[in-house]
Design a protein around this motif. Sequence first.
Motif: not given
Length: 930
Positions: A592-607, A611-617, A638-641
Amino acid sequence: MKLFWSFLLLSCLCLGFLGNGHSEKPKVVKIGSIFSFNSVIGKVAKIAIEEAVKDVNSNPDILVGTRLQVSMQNSNCSGFMGMVEALRFMEKDIVGIIGPQCSVVAHMISHMANELRVPLLSFAVTDPVMSPLQFPYFIRTSQSDLYQMEAIASIVDLYGWKEVIAVFVDDDYGRNGVAALNDKLASRRLRITYKAGLHPDNAVNKNEIMSMLIKIMLLQPRIIVIHVYSELGFAVFKEAKYLGMMGNGYVWIATDWLSTTLDSSSPLPSERLESIQGALVLRPHTPDSNLKREFFSRWRKIPDASLALHTYGLYAYDSVMLLARALDKYFKNGGRVSFSNDTMLDALGKSGSLNLEAMTVFDGGEALLKDILGTHMVGLTGQLQFTADRSRIRPAYDIINVAGTGVRQIGYWSNHSGLSVLPPESLTRPNMSATPKLRHVIWPGEAFQKPRGWAFSNNGKELKIGVPRRVSYKEFVSQIRGTENMFKGFCIDVFTAAVNLLPYAVPVKFVPYGNGKENPSYTHMVEMITSGNFDGVVGDVAIVTNRTKIVDFTQPYAASGLVVVAPFKKLNSGAWAFLRPFNRLMWAVTACCFLFVGIVVWILEHRINDEFRGPPKRQCVTILWFSFSTMFFAHRENTVSTLGRLVLIIWLFVVLIINSSYTASLTSILTVQQLSSPIKGIDSLREMNDRIGYQVGSFAERYLRDELNISESRLVPLGSPEAYAKALKDGPRKGGVAAIVDERPYVELFLSSNCAYRIVGQEFTKSGWGFAFPRDSPLAIDLSTAILELAENGDLQRIHDKWLMKNACTLENAELESDRLHLKSFWGLFLICGVACVLALFLYFVQIIRQLYSGKPSEGEEDAIGRENHDSSSLRSSTRLQRFLSLMDEKEDVSKGGSKKRKIDGSVTDNSVSRHSRRLESFNSVNPLD
């Protein structure tokens, strides 16, 4: 005129009455004194009393207008003569008696003093039995033997001695003094081993003394307390010196009879002085003062003083002064010297010829008694004041040592400060400092080292040492076959080695205990020490509470304690061993922590991060990939934020810790043999209902039954290691046991040859093995020192290795296996990896096949297919293979809009077509068409 004569007559009458009242104070007050004129105490006391009477009559502050008159009678320390002389006193209107000197006389005349109300002021009776409740008119101006015996007990305790022998004169003085000594010793867990009474007659019987001393020589204690009269005491010392009992190893402690003689007859004749060398002597302590020094100086000028002044002479002087001051207070309070007849004595006198009616009762006796007890004075012996039980306040004794041509003071004792090298009057509290309580002593035989206080008698008697006749674990103790009193084993060797270190010989005789068919009861064997059947017990005897209450044990020579032995099974690492480092909850939380951290990083990097953009799938795949790739630090995105980098760096640190812990735990699981048992220790064993085994004769049965409250029906006695193994192998379902509770030394020896079992849980009792001896036995102390020496020089370990070190299977070998790894520990991982590979290939080929049959061919593929149509149908399969290979080789590009378009690299396609054409031509040449 009539009025004048009336006034004159009245005045004369008043003057007459006043004159009669003043005459009530007597011109002479009679007191008596009764003691033994010819004794050492009596000779000095006689002169001291006379001097005290002179001082009273010449003192203008005491008994003004009244002269003190004393009558002395010789009792010769005879109860009959004392009574006769006391009766004679009662015919002379005596108001008080100084004395008596001896206890036997005091017991006799105290009853008479109670009836006739005449106070007795005894300066020499030290008998502690003279109670003020029984004898209210008996007043002791000296010190009670109760305190003298307490001082002796303190000395014995100070030097660590446990047993003494008491030599006493067999009368009230001797018996009651030794009884007090016994009580004081018992309060310190010390005791009198032997009491030797001697006849009190002056005619000393040499044979009686010699017989008594020979009996003492055959006993073990060497501490002798002698409480007799002076002549009898010197006779004992003379014979003791003849028998060699004034040499090394002996300790003689004499009561104040010897100090009285030493003070009054110094120097002693050389023969007597030689016979008491090294003795410790007690003397009643009297503080130093100017008054005392002046009286000593005065004493030396008295022509009739044939003996030097001693303490009891000072007591006699103070007794007269105390009585005089009390009489002075009595008269000032209006007391009168008057006597009345006793009706009972009058009746007895009329019926016989004893002239008992001549004895009268002192009417003011009770008031005078109160005045005596209430008088406080400072005399030659110091502060003279009485406590509630009519004892002198702060009793104290000097402790002196006879050495050379005289005596030397080594210390003091008092009831408020104990033993000390400082005078009691300078101390106000017990001596708890680290300073020596007594100075160095020169012991008999001119020895400077403290005597041990006991020795084996030279009568050839051997110590009867009980030894268990074991039928199992004979490495510890076993009887040598074909012998009656010879044993061998670990315990026997330790005992023999310890005895050899003692500075004296210990004759012992081993006595077997048990029927030889089963292990005996060790508790019953120890109890035989208290009954006198054994002088000690040697063997594998555990030191437990109920045994220490009745015997003394030596220092433990082997560590012991109860442990639980149970079967175990080996836990193989297995194919899924890699899952065992974490439990289910840990796995779930980690995932759960792996998934949670992945989601948090995606939210912080998505905009802001392409590399964190594209179709939903694609974004879902990116989250999953990024999350779990951080486990191996293999993430490519790579993380930008700044926030994303902060979260990622903390998460990577957590992953590092988790990976390290997982690796360490998995390494331990794969390389160390894991053992498992349903029994985890004594607590889990108590909760079960299965049967428990114990060794026959061991204290484990009592402990399990009484302390742990385990039902006796669950306890199974086992008598040998073979029985242990069989019971554990059968288990409770087949009539065996679930576990065995026994002492660790037995268990370690059992496990050295039985590797299918092990100790589970912790050792739940802590004890040891020791040798048992009677209470307060000095041999137990000396052997404890010897055992410690064996442990320090390594001999104890060498004896252990000789008997108990086994080269066979040990518990450690049973718990550990080789660290080589086998395929069975990893095939699960290989299986997971293989399944993942096959599944991925299957899905991939499914996609390719779908494209092969449903997808539109490219331009290059259409040209190749057109040429193939001119060929026969047998070449269609080759065409499909060509297309299949082309699909596998083509690059798939995903546009920004999300549509898929296949682009074929021209060079690659042309090369593929040319290679395929050449294969077709080769095929046609080999197989021409019809």
